[in-house]
Write a protein that holds these residues in place. Structure first.
Motif, PDB file in Angstrom:
ATOM      1  N   THR A  65     -42.154 -57.463 -40.725  1.00  0.00           N
ATOM      2  CA  THR A  65     -40.782 -57.938 -40.901  1.00  0.00           C
ATOM      3  C   THR A  65     -39.939 -57.588 -39.674  1.00  0.00           C
ATOM      4  OG1 THR A  65     -40.122 -55.877 -42.008  1.00  0.00           O
ATOM      5  CG2 THR A  65     -40.893 -57.672 -43.414  1.00  0.00           C
ATOM      6  N   HIS A  66     -38.775 -58.185 -39.613  1.00  0.00           N
ATOM      7  CA  HIS A  66     -37.795 -58.046 -38.513  1.00  0.00           C
ATOM      8  C   HIS A  66     -38.292 -58.806 -37.284  1.00  0.00           C
ATOM      9  CE1 HIS A  66     -35.066 -55.251 -40.506  1.00  0.00           C
ATOM     10  NE2 HIS A  66     -36.141 -54.806 -41.112  1.00  0.00           N
ATOM     11  N   VAL A  69     -39.593 -57.309 -34.047  1.00  0.00           N
ATOM     12  CA  VAL A  69     -40.881 -56.645 -34.293  1.00  0.00           C
ATOM     13  C   VAL A  69     -41.991 -57.691 -34.472  1.00  0.00           C
ATOM     14  CG1 VAL A  69     -42.112 -55.067 -35.837  1.00  0.00           C
ATOM     15  CG2 VAL A  69     -39.683 -54.669 -35.333  1.00  0.00           C
ATOM     16  N   LYS A 104     -32.612 -56.051 -27.081  1.00  0.00           N
ATOM     17  CA  LYS A 104     -31.810 -54.995 -27.710  1.00  0.00           C
ATOM     18  C   LYS A 104     -30.329 -55.373 -27.695  1.00  0.00           C
ATOM     19  CE  LYS A 104     -31.616 -50.001 -27.638  1.00  0.00           C
ATOM     20  NZ  LYS A 104     -31.897 -49.919 -29.080  1.00  0.00           N
ATOM     21  N   GLU A 108     -28.291 -56.011 -31.178  1.00  0.00           N
ATOM     22  CA  GLU A 108     -27.261 -55.036 -31.546  1.00  0.00           C
ATOM     23  C   GLU A 108     -25.839 -55.498 -31.263  1.00  0.00           C
ATOM     24  OE1 GLU A 108     -28.390 -51.202 -29.902  1.00  0.00           O
ATOM     25  OE2 GLU A 108     -30.386 -51.354 -30.782  1.00  0.00           O
TER      26      GLU A 108
ATOM     27  N   TYR B 101     -40.740 -51.018 -36.076  1.00  0.00           N
ATOM     28  CA  TYR B 101     -39.900 -51.162 -37.272  1.00  0.00           C
ATOM     29  C   TYR B 101     -38.992 -49.939 -37.394  1.00  0.00           C
ATOM     30  CZ  TYR B 101     -38.591 -51.014 -42.194  1.00  0.00           C
ATOM     31  OH  TYR B 101     -37.880 -50.913 -43.362  1.00  0.00           O
ATOM     32  N   LYS B 104     -36.365 -49.624 -34.564  1.00  0.00           N
ATOM     33  CA  LYS B 104     -35.253 -50.542 -34.791  1.00  0.00           C
ATOM     34  C   LYS B 104     -34.315 -49.994 -35.865  1.00  0.00           C
ATOM     35  CE  LYS B 104     -34.565 -55.475 -35.238  1.00  0.00           C
ATOM     36  NZ  LYS B 104     -33.680 -55.484 -34.079  1.00  0.00           N
ATOM     37  N   ASP B 107     -32.422 -47.048 -34.244  1.00  0.00           N
ATOM     38  CA  ASP B 107     -31.460 -47.507 -33.237  1.00  0.00           C
ATOM     39  C   ASP B 107     -30.246 -48.184 -33.881  1.00  0.00           C
ATOM     40  OD1 ASP B 107     -33.352 -46.673 -31.439  1.00  0.00           O
ATOM     41  OD2 ASP B 107     -33.769 -48.649 -30.584  1.00  0.00           O
ATOM     42  N   GLU B 108     -30.471 -48.934 -34.963  1.00  0.00           N
ATOM     43  CA  GLU B 108     -29.400 -49.755 -35.519  1.00  0.00           C
ATOM     44  C   GLU B 108     -28.714 -49.129 -36.728  1.00  0.00           C
ATOM     45  OE1 GLU B 108     -30.876 -53.785 -36.011  1.00  0.00           O
ATOM     46  OE2 GLU B 108     -31.616 -53.810 -33.944  1.00  0.00           O
TER      47      GLU B 108
END
Lengths: 258, 258
Positions: A65-66, A69, A104, A108, B101, B104, B107-108
């Protein structure tokens, strides 16, 4: 080897991992998840992704997922399946770092802000059309607290301050991308990479149509030329044609309404 | 081959890329940037990183910024320099995806929220001790608009609502990590990876000392056991001993004051 891709309309995150699958020429089963029916929160789907979000990649039963990624995973798992011009993730470490710097930044500092305007215009209408008791039930079915909050806010309306901040973030991104495209042909250097796919999916494709007041053509002509180069790629053009069940009157992302 | 690492105190982002350098046994020149003197905004430093932020990696003159990007770069550029137990980035695509994963997520959804509490307690004191005219000059010297806003907010004080939201995000992360450590020895699986270094640097190392009211030892015993395993690694222990010029009375991150 079997790949399944669970996705919604070809925009934002659903588009972002569909394009690499097509650029790499990988055969996959496309499974449309109807967000208008909240299928992403239904038990059959949360059994696949407990976070209740699209898209999802299923590779021989392994769930990824994501989108950032997923896209790195596709590079790791299928390093030799690449478009004719260049690999989607540069093979030299510095090129890969440039690509990740942009990924990134987009993840973000861009994605959520374009998304907020889209939710404000489209999901807000949907949310306000749900009867009160049903809406509480909907909220209860959403696994991630942040997503529950986003739905509740979409219904009550995002604040003017939050929307203005989102607008400022998008304008900052436009200027940053425009400057970069004065130095390099693509975002991360001389070749088209996952960073271009990311920015196109979350902002580049629709920013001019969603925000005419930003005068994107005047403010960011190189970005417009870049956007047209991305859109002309056969893999992107094909992805953009995939299933879209959003009522035409609510297609704010595709710019048909505001 | 010459590596230079520009960094501040061994906490948060400065720690996060220092640990991989040491785990990989790479020789590097350590260059301390004194944030208390705002060296990160001075021309000599913004000539190196126009965003005016630490840390920065300089590899034979190539500048890499943002810790998650730096850490992936070190894996790409020095794939064979690895700790004895396992590579910091798993070599199998699924392991690398699990690691990303978590990176991320941290970081977020973790980094900025622990940071907000740290800024509220420490940088707020610093910011309020700067005379008004000098503070405006400081703001003008900060390249990134988001950082300018963060400094201005640190001076006026973060809102109770923002701090409460940050606390909720941290508690969510603690529970998520605790659950994961019930399933796997390390965050991304059976081996110690960049994901562990990330969570340790931004949250795990100091969460119990910064937030005694969260009762971390009771709420997340596996996390505490994991934290001690990370801290016991020679590379981590060595990194934690690097230069710290923060006045002891302001060391909120290290938990000496609240």
């Amino acid at each position: 080897m079997a790949l399944k891709y669970y996705h919604a309309e070809p925009l934002a995150n659903s588009l972002k991992s569909m394009v690499p699958l097509k650029e790499k020429g990988l055969a996959y089963e496309s499974i449309y998840v109807d967000l208008h029916k909240f299928e992403q929160h239904q038990p059959w789907f949360t059994a696949i992704n407990p976070e209740g979000q699209v898209p999802v990649l299923d590779h021989d039963g392994t769930i990824i997922t994501h989108t950032t990624v997923i896209n790195e995973y596709l590079e790791d798992a299928f390093p030799d399946a690449q478009p004719a011009d260049a690999p989607l993730r540069p093979r030299d470490p510095v090129g890969a770092a440039r690509m990740r710097y942009w990924n990134k930044f987009i993840d973000e500092h861009v994605m959520n802000y374009v998304s907020m305007h889209g939710w404000h215009r489209m999901v807000g209408v949907i949310a306000r059309n749900i009867a009160s008791g049903d809406f509480e039930k909907l909220l209860e079915s959403i696994p991630l607290p942040d997503q529950r909050k986003k739905w509740a806010t979409a219904r009550s309306g995002f604040s003017e301050a939050d929307l203005a901040n989102a607008t400022a973030k998008i304008e900052y991104a436009l200027d940053k991308v425009e400057k970069q495209l004065g130095e390099t042909k693509w975002l991360a250097g001389d070749t088209y990479t996952l960073a271009d796919i990311n920015f196109y999916s979350h902002c580049g494709a629709m920013v001019e149509r969603m925000f005419p007041e930003m005068e994107v053509a005047r403010r960011a002509p190189r970005l417009c030329e870049w956007r047209d180069r991305v859109a002309a790629r056969p893999a992107v053009a094909e992805a953009l044609k995939s299933e879209d069940r959003t009522a035409p009157g609510l297609r704010v992302w595709s710019g048909e309404v505001r």
